[in-house]
Design an enzyme around this catalytic site. Structure first.
Site, PDB file in Angstrom:
ATOM      1  N   VAL A 208      39.286  38.637  34.776  1.00  0.00           N
ATOM      2  CA  VAL A 208      39.856  38.152  36.037  1.00  0.00           C
ATOM      3  C   VAL A 208      41.038  39.020  36.472  1.00  0.00           C
ATOM      4  O   VAL A 208      41.150  39.417  37.634  1.00  0.00           O
ATOM      5  CB  VAL A 208      40.285  36.674  35.899  1.00  0.00           C
TER       6      VAL A 208
ATOM      7  N   THR B 147      42.322  29.366  34.482  1.00  0.00           N
ATOM      8  CA  THR B 147      41.825  28.002  34.662  1.00  0.00           C
ATOM      9  C   THR B 147      42.577  27.090  33.698  1.00  0.00           C
ATOM     10  O   THR B 147      42.521  27.291  32.483  1.00  0.00           O
ATOM     11  CB  THR B 147      40.312  27.953  34.373  1.00  0.00           C
TER      12      THR B 147
ATOM     13  N   GLU C 222      40.489  30.982  40.359  1.00  0.00           N
ATOM     14  CA  GLU C 222      39.559  32.089  40.627  1.00  0.00           C
ATOM     15  C   GLU C 222      38.122  31.605  40.433  1.00  0.00           C
ATOM     16  O   GLU C 222      37.818  30.916  39.469  1.00  0.00           O
ATOM     17  CB  GLU C 222      39.862  33.244  39.660  1.00  0.00           C
TER      18      GLU C 222
ATOM     19  N   LYS D  60      17.849  27.388  37.963  1.00  0.00           N
ATOM     20  CA  LYS D  60      16.986  28.245  37.145  1.00  0.00           C
ATOM     21  C   LYS D  60      17.018  27.754  35.715  1.00  0.00           C
ATOM     22  O   LYS D  60      18.047  27.850  35.051  1.00  0.00           O
ATOM     23  CB  LYS D  60      17.528  29.674  37.170  1.00  0.00           C
TER      24      LYS D  60
ATOM     25  N   CYS E 118      33.383  30.683  30.772  1.00  0.00           N
ATOM     26  CA  CYS E 118      33.904  29.634  31.661  1.00  0.00           C
ATOM     27  C   CYS E 118      33.216  28.282  31.522  1.00  0.00           C
ATOM     28  O   CYS E 118      33.869  27.294  31.207  1.00  0.00           O
ATOM     29  CB  CYS E 118      33.812  30.100  33.106  1.00  0.00           C
TER      30      CYS E 118
HETATM   31  N1  LIG Z   1      35.839  35.477  33.153  1.00  0.00           N
HETATM   32  C1  LIG Z   1      35.516  34.782  34.219  1.00  0.00           C
HETATM   33  O1  LIG Z   1      34.391  34.890  34.743  1.00  0.00           O
HETATM   34  C2  LIG Z   1      36.501  33.838  34.852  1.00  0.00           C
HETATM   35  C3  LIG Z   1      36.258  33.354  36.141  1.00  0.00           C
HETATM   36  C4  LIG Z   1      37.179  32.488  36.715  1.00  0.00           C
HETATM   37  C5  LIG Z   1      38.293  32.091  35.998  1.00  0.00           C
HETATM   38  N2  LIG Z   1      38.500  32.555  34.729  1.00  0.00           N
HETATM   39  C6  LIG Z   1      39.715  32.142  34.031  1.00  0.00           C
HETATM   40  O2  LIG Z   1      40.645  33.216  34.087  1.00  0.00           O
HETATM   41  C7  LIG Z   1      41.400  33.288  32.880  1.00  0.00           C
HETATM   42  C8  LIG Z   1      41.261  34.661  32.261  1.00  0.00           C
HETATM   43  O3  LIG Z   1      39.902  34.836  31.875  1.00  0.00           O
HETATM   44  P1  LIG Z   1      39.340  36.269  31.445  1.00  0.00           P
HETATM   45  O4  LIG Z   1      37.891  36.100  31.239  1.00  0.00           O
HETATM   46  O5  LIG Z   1      39.841  37.290  32.388  1.00  0.00           O
HETATM   47  O6  LIG Z   1      40.098  36.426  30.032  1.00  0.00           O
HETATM   48  P2  LIG Z   1      40.189  37.732  29.118  1.00  0.00           P
HETATM   49  O7  LIG Z   1      40.249  37.249  27.727  1.00  0.00           O
HETATM   50  O8  LIG Z   1      39.147  38.722  29.518  1.00  0.00           O
HETATM   51  O9  LIG Z   1      41.592  38.371  29.513  1.00  0.00           O
HETATM   52  C9  LIG Z   1      42.835  37.785  29.207  1.00  0.00           C
HETATM   53  C10 LIG Z   1      43.852  38.908  29.059  1.00  0.00           C
HETATM   54  O10 LIG Z   1      45.157  38.335  28.953  1.00  0.00           O
HETATM   55  C11 LIG Z   1      45.890  39.102  28.006  1.00  0.00           C
HETATM   56  N3  LIG Z   1      47.039  38.298  27.542  1.00  0.00           N
HETATM   57  C12 LIG Z   1      47.056  37.259  26.674  1.00  0.00           C
HETATM   58  N4  LIG Z   1      48.312  36.789  26.540  1.00  0.00           N
HETATM   59  C13 LIG Z   1      49.102  37.536  27.342  1.00  0.00           C
HETATM   60  C14 LIG Z   1      50.496  37.529  27.648  1.00  0.00           C
HETATM   61  N5  LIG Z   1      51.318  36.634  27.099  1.00  0.00           N
HETATM   62  N6  LIG Z   1      50.966  38.448  28.512  1.00  0.00           N
HETATM   63  C15 LIG Z   1      50.136  39.356  29.072  1.00  0.00           C
HETATM   64  N7  LIG Z   1      48.811  39.408  28.839  1.00  0.00           N
HETATM   65  C16 LIG Z   1      48.300  38.508  27.971  1.00  0.00           C
HETATM   66  C17 LIG Z   1      44.874  39.426  26.948  1.00  0.00           C
HETATM   67  O11 LIG Z   1      45.301  40.525  26.142  1.00  0.00           O
HETATM   68  C18 LIG Z   1      43.655  39.758  27.815  1.00  0.00           C
HETATM   69  O12 LIG Z   1      43.624  41.128  28.163  1.00  0.00           O
HETATM   70  C19 LIG Z   1      40.897  32.145  32.008  1.00  0.00           C
HETATM   71  O13 LIG Z   1      41.713  31.026  32.197  1.00  0.00           O
HETATM   72  C20 LIG Z   1      39.505  31.883  32.554  1.00  0.00           C
HETATM   73  O14 LIG Z   1      39.104  30.556  32.341  1.00  0.00           O
HETATM   74  C21 LIG Z   1      37.626  33.431  34.162  1.00  0.00           C
END
Ligand SMILES: NC(=O)c1ccc[n+]([C@@H]2O[C@H](COP(=O)([O-])OP(=O)(O)OC[C@H]3O[C@@H](n4cnc5c(N)ncnc54)[C@H](O)[C@@H]3O)[C@@H](O)[C@H]2O)c1
Length: 428
Positions: A16, A122, A150, A250, A259
């Site tokens: 994200v 989230t 998001e 599907k 998620c």
């Molecule tokens: N992946 C998806 O499709 C998606 C879609 C919508 C919402 N979300 C939500 O968005 C959020 C992030 O998801 P993601 O899939 O991008 O996660 P991810 O694990 O890919 O990325 C999280 C990042 O945050 C970094 N991080 C952790 N602690 C930190 C800190 N204290 N300071 C700075 N960076 C730090 C990690 O090193 C990592 O790079 C979650 O809450 C998820 O539920 C994800």
């Protein structure tokens, strides 16, 4: 601050965070990206994109001069008022959301009347209120707060960011909410401006509804298998009803990813913690777990005992166009098959690096034909386009058995059967 567009910071550069950063850079903002993972930041600085997401590498490259990467918060706080938070909120053992990364970010914020946290992660309903309380208790009440959930989908994340169905902004009606809305204005998307708690609930409810739709059609598929109906015909006939819609109807071998599983269980836990038993979500989760395991029963139906049987898994990622392996059905499947004595050989065009961290005892093949070589059965786990191109006559020559389980109803049954295979899809 120089440029016409508001500069921003993004904390957490995962799926994200990096897409948000690249997307806002594409719209003209300077973006200050922060992550605690020093390796990830070093790779990003070199122009090496740590995740697979179509178009992302090109977008980062095209906006390279507007994107700044650091493990330090200070430059972000210096250059940006709006700090988008996109750190992970994985499930804890109880199914609640683990907010430790979010809390670490909150704790690191200085006293300021000029900054705002914009929550993209989230989080459970009530998190924003709790963060605002903690700011007040620490004499930081000048720090503004906005919930901006998001909705992007992995595999088309950048497109989704640039063409959202809607933008949701939950805030107190102050400068920070206005500034976030201004940032999204060029995307011309419908805006839902609401209070923080409602914005938090919109995200959880949307994911829970989509997951419910998937579990619903999976149960219909299972009944179709018992009754002789074809679920694809059923889904088409249902989906053309505009009140239902064709999306997310599907059937397959269960939903996965970072998620749906965690957000559904987080909403269920949130309800439970508030004294409400969310019965429907309990069923959605259970149906999904059983759906992942039904493939094993289909294999046993044709092969008998799986001891010593060679099973090829085509695709491992939780869906195509991503390398994300979090909660992928393939993880449960490969573990179940091995527990029953089968030998598993697998191939995924992009997720192997991630799969190797989470999957054990599996032999990773170089390509689809290498995976099915000598196999007693082949299971299509992920709908990668290249599997639609397979020459099933050649597959028949390379495999020692003649069973194909199509976990995504992805290939043409007639073509597969014409090559001498027993074909089993889901719900037909
Ligand atoms: N992946 C998806 O499709 C998606 C879609 C919508 C919402 N979300 C939500 O968005 C959020 C992030 O998801 P993601 O899939 O991008 O996660 P991810 O694990 O890919 O990325 C999280 C990042 O945050 C970094 N991080 C952790 N602690 C930190 C800190 N204290 N300071 C700075 N960076 C730090 C990690 O090193 C990592 O790079 C979650 O809450 C998820 O539920 C994800």
């Amino acid at each position: 601050m120089g440029s016409a567009r508001e500069p921003i910071a993004v904390i957490g550069t995962g799926y994200v965070g990096l897409v948000t950063a690249a997307g806002f850079a594409e719209l003209g903002s300077e973006v200050w990206c922060v992550d605690i993972d020093a390796d990830k930041i070093a790779r990003l600085e070199r122009g090496d994109i740590p995740i697979y997401e179509p178009g992302l590498a090109e977008c980062v490259q095209a906006n390279r001069e507007r994107l700044h990467f650091s493990t330090e918060l200070a430059p972000a706080l210096e250059h940006a008022r709006l700090l988008f938070v996109a750190v992970g909120t994985p499930p804890t053992y109880s199914g609640d959301a683990d907010l430790s990364a979010v809390n670490a970010v909150v704790d690191a914020m200085p006293r300021s009347d000029e900054h705002a946290l914009v929550m993209k992660s989230t989080v459970p309903v009530g998190t924003g209120a709790a963060i605002k309380r903690s700011f007040t208790e620490r004499d930081k009440e000048g720090f503004a707060y906005v919930s901006c959930p998001e909705f992007l989908k992995e595999g088309s994340a950048l497109q989704d960011f640039l063409h959202p169905d809607r933008v949701v902004v939950g805030d107190d009606g102050d400068w920070a909410g206005d500034a976030v809305i201004e940032l999204y204005a060029p995307l011309d998307a419908p805006l839902v401006r609401t209070d923080v708690a409602s914005a938090e609930m919109i995200k959880l409810a949307a994911n829970a509804f989509l997951a419910t739709k998937i579990s619903f059609i999976n149960e219909i598929a299972n009944v179709c298998e018992e009754t002789g109906a074809d679920v694809l015909e059923v889904a088409r006939g249902m989906g053309l009803d505009q009140r239902i819609g064709t999306h997310f109807l599907k059937p397959g071998i269960g939903f996965g990813g970072s998620c749906f599983p965690k957000d559904v269980s987080a909403l269920k836990q949130l309800a439970g913690n508030s004294g409400y038993h969310f019965q429907l979500l309990t069923a959605v989760i259970e149906v999904n777990e059983l759906q992942k395991r039904r493939v094993v029963a289909k294999l046993q139906k044709h092969l008998g005992s799986l001891v010593g049987k060679r099973i090829a898994l085509l695709g491992l990622a939780f869906k195509s166009n991503t390398d994300d392996m979090r909660e992928a059905s393939s993880l449960v499947l490969s573990a179940r098959l091995q527990a029953d004595g089968a030998k598993v050989r697998a191939y995924d065009p992009v997720a192997e690096e991630q799969a190797r961290k989470l999957m054990f005892g599996v032999v990773f093949a170089d390509d689809a034909l290498d995976a099915i070589d000598g196999a007693d059965a082949c299971v299509i786990v992920t709908e990668w386009p290249e599997f639609a191109e397979l020459d099933w006559q050649e597959v028949a020559q390379r495999m020692s058995g003649h069973l194909v389980i199509d976990g995504r109803n992805f290939v043409d049954p007639d073509t597969v059967r014409a090559a001498g295979f027993i074909y089993e899809g889901i719900g037909r």
